[in-house]
Enzyme design. Structure first.
Site, PDB file in Angstrom:
ATOM      1  N   ASP A 187       0.823  -1.207   0.000  1.00  0.00           N
ATOM      2  CA  ASP A 187       0.000   0.000   0.000  1.00  0.00           C
ATOM      3  C   ASP A 187       0.860   1.260   0.000  1.00  0.00           C
ATOM      4  O   ASP A 187       0.565   2.234  -0.707  1.00  0.00           O
ATOM      5  CB  ASP A 187      -0.911   0.014   1.219  1.00  0.00           C
ATOM      6  CG  ASP A 187      -2.145  -0.851   1.045  1.00  0.00           C
ATOM      7  OD1 ASP A 187      -2.720  -0.833  -0.046  1.00  0.00           O
ATOM      8  OD2 ASP A 187      -2.538  -1.535   1.996  1.00  0.00           O
ATOM      9  N   GLU A 188       1.887   1.265   0.830  1.00  0.00           N
ATOM     10  CA  GLU A 188       2.749   2.446   0.930  1.00  0.00           C
ATOM     11  C   GLU A 188       3.438   2.732  -0.404  1.00  0.00           C
ATOM     12  O   GLU A 188       3.472   3.886  -0.863  1.00  0.00           O
ATOM     13  CB  GLU A 188       3.816   2.223   2.013  1.00  0.00           C
ATOM     14  CG  GLU A 188       3.287   2.137   3.428  1.00  0.00           C
ATOM     15  CD  GLU A 188       3.063   3.504   4.051  1.00  0.00           C
ATOM     16  OE1 GLU A 188       3.530   4.507   3.480  1.00  0.00           O
ATOM     17  OE2 GLU A 188       2.420   3.566   5.116  1.00  0.00           O
TER      18      GLU A 188
END
Length: 412
Positions: A187-188
């Site tokens: 996600d990051e």
């Protein structure tokens, strides 16, 4: 301009402006996202000064992930990734909400969404419908597998992408099984690429007047963020799992000290000579099996044993101080709680006391990129769901409609 620009915050921000929210002041972003990757993209843009309007469906509970921040009734998840945004409640599945959203799109520069491909199209607010009302729009889509390709419609969560990308199989001790990263790594990385993609597309629009669709797949982001190891694998040399060591630098490992652990990496021969002096073993500076990087790689076990033996009876802070003083790369292995208590975070403004939507205050992680001319900061905490609906509708010249009067859960 000071000759030693950047040695302290006062010098770095000597020419800072105080009339702008950040370098993206004047850019409007619509956030139609959930969970982490999409909200992170828009959070980065909000940190940089963009007016980010988070569009939230009625009764949505996205972001209500435990635990609560102590001293507040609010979830750390929503509060950290929705800072600096406004929130408008619109049900995009209903005609009134869809029509209002498209009116909002006509005023926007960027739309960020991270629903499964085809979802927004089905609601009538996808790329084609949005560009019809704003032809130069930048439309950023983040998904697990991308907007095209045979796997595009498959669902995805962060650990699934860690597993699917091969990253998880590389993580952990050599003699154990795969280990998931404890942060939302996929996600990051996707969120970062989403923000970079938005900025690049805005620059292209500034030069040409053309909008475009930016497609970021979490799978692609994991491959792009894996140090080029997939190139080795594709060429016939799959990488090994090394745990805390690396395959090209020795010593590089976690070492036990009397009261904790350190991580030390010695990549240069001159740094090895400095370490040999610090260990009071000057004869190792140029000894066979020790003196050159290639020798140390071939002599990994013995080199590691020497360093480990020297560290074992010494306080970790003393070891770090000694080696930092000699210019070596070393750190104590710290817990997140220890890092959060480090005064250096205040120097870098990385934990900023912030008033939240319920009136409580919490230390919110601040922007990583620092701008000397257009400073960034956490201007306000995450809004309650739907908090700014009436304000946003008023900016469009609309009287609040039924969809804007729905009840929102403000506990997340």
């Amino acid at each position: 301009m000071s000759a030693v620009h950047g040695h302290d915050a006062g010098d770095f921000y000597r020419e800072a402006r105080d009339d702008l929210a950040g370098p993206l002041d004047g850019i409007r972003v619509l956030d139609v996202t959930k969970v982490w990757s999409g909200p992170l993209t828009s959070a980065i843009l909000a940190d940089m000064g963009a007016d980010v309007i988070r569009v939230e469906l009625p009764h949505g509970r996205d972001g209500e992930v435990p635990p609560r921040i102590p001293g507040t009734g609010l979830s750390w998840f929503r509060q950290t990734v929705n800072r600096n945004k406004r929130s408008a409640g619109l049900d995009l599945r209903e005609t009134a909400g869809r029509e209002t959203f498209l009116r909002l799109v006509a005023t926007a520069d960027v739309v960020v969404e991270n629903y499964r491909p085809g979802t927004l199209d089905g609601w009538g607010v996808g790329w084609a419908q949005c560009r019809a009302v704003r032809p130069d729009l930048v439309f950023v889509s983040i998904s697990g597998w991308g907007q095209y390709g045979e796997r595009r419609t498959e669902a995805a969560y962060d650990p699934i992408m860690q597993a699917a990308s091969g990253w998880m199989a590389l993580n952990g001790p050599p003699d154990a099984g795969p280990v998931r990263a404890p942060t939302f790594l996929a996600d990051e990385l996707a969120g970062l690429h989403g923000a970079i993609g938005a900025l690049a597309a805005l620059w292209h629009r500034a030069r040409t007047g053309e909008g475009q669709h930016v497609d970021v797949a979490m799978f692609d982001a994991m491959l792009a963020g894996s140090a080029g190891l997939h190139t080795l694998a594709a060429a016939g040399r799959p990488p090994e799992r090394w745990g805390n060591q690396t395959d090209f630098v020795v010593p590089s490992n976690v070492y036990d000290c009397a009261d904790g652990q350190i991580y030390l990496a010695v990549a240069l021969d001159r740094h090895w000579r400095d370490l040999a002096e610090a260990m009071d073993r000057p004869e190792l500076a140029r000894a066979p099996g020790f003196g050159r990087a290639a020798d140390r790689l071939a002599n990994r076990v013995e080199v590691d044993a020497v360093v480990a033996g020297w560290c074992r009876g010494r306080p970790a802070d003393a070891v770090v101080a000694e080696l930092v003083g000699r210019g070596l790369t070393v750190s104590r292995v710290r817990t997140v709680a220890e890092v959060a208590a480090d005064p250096y975070l205040a120097q870098r403004a990385m934990l900023q006391p912030t008033v939240l939507s319920d009136g409580s205050t919490a230390p919110i992680v601040g922007p990583a990129a620092k701008f000397s001319r257009t400073p960034t900061r956490v201007r306000h905490g995450a809004p309650a769901p739907g908090q700014h609906t009436a304000q946003v509708l008023d900016e469009l010249g609309l009287v609040p409609v039924e969809v804007a009067k729905k009840t929102y859960d403000t506990t997340c």
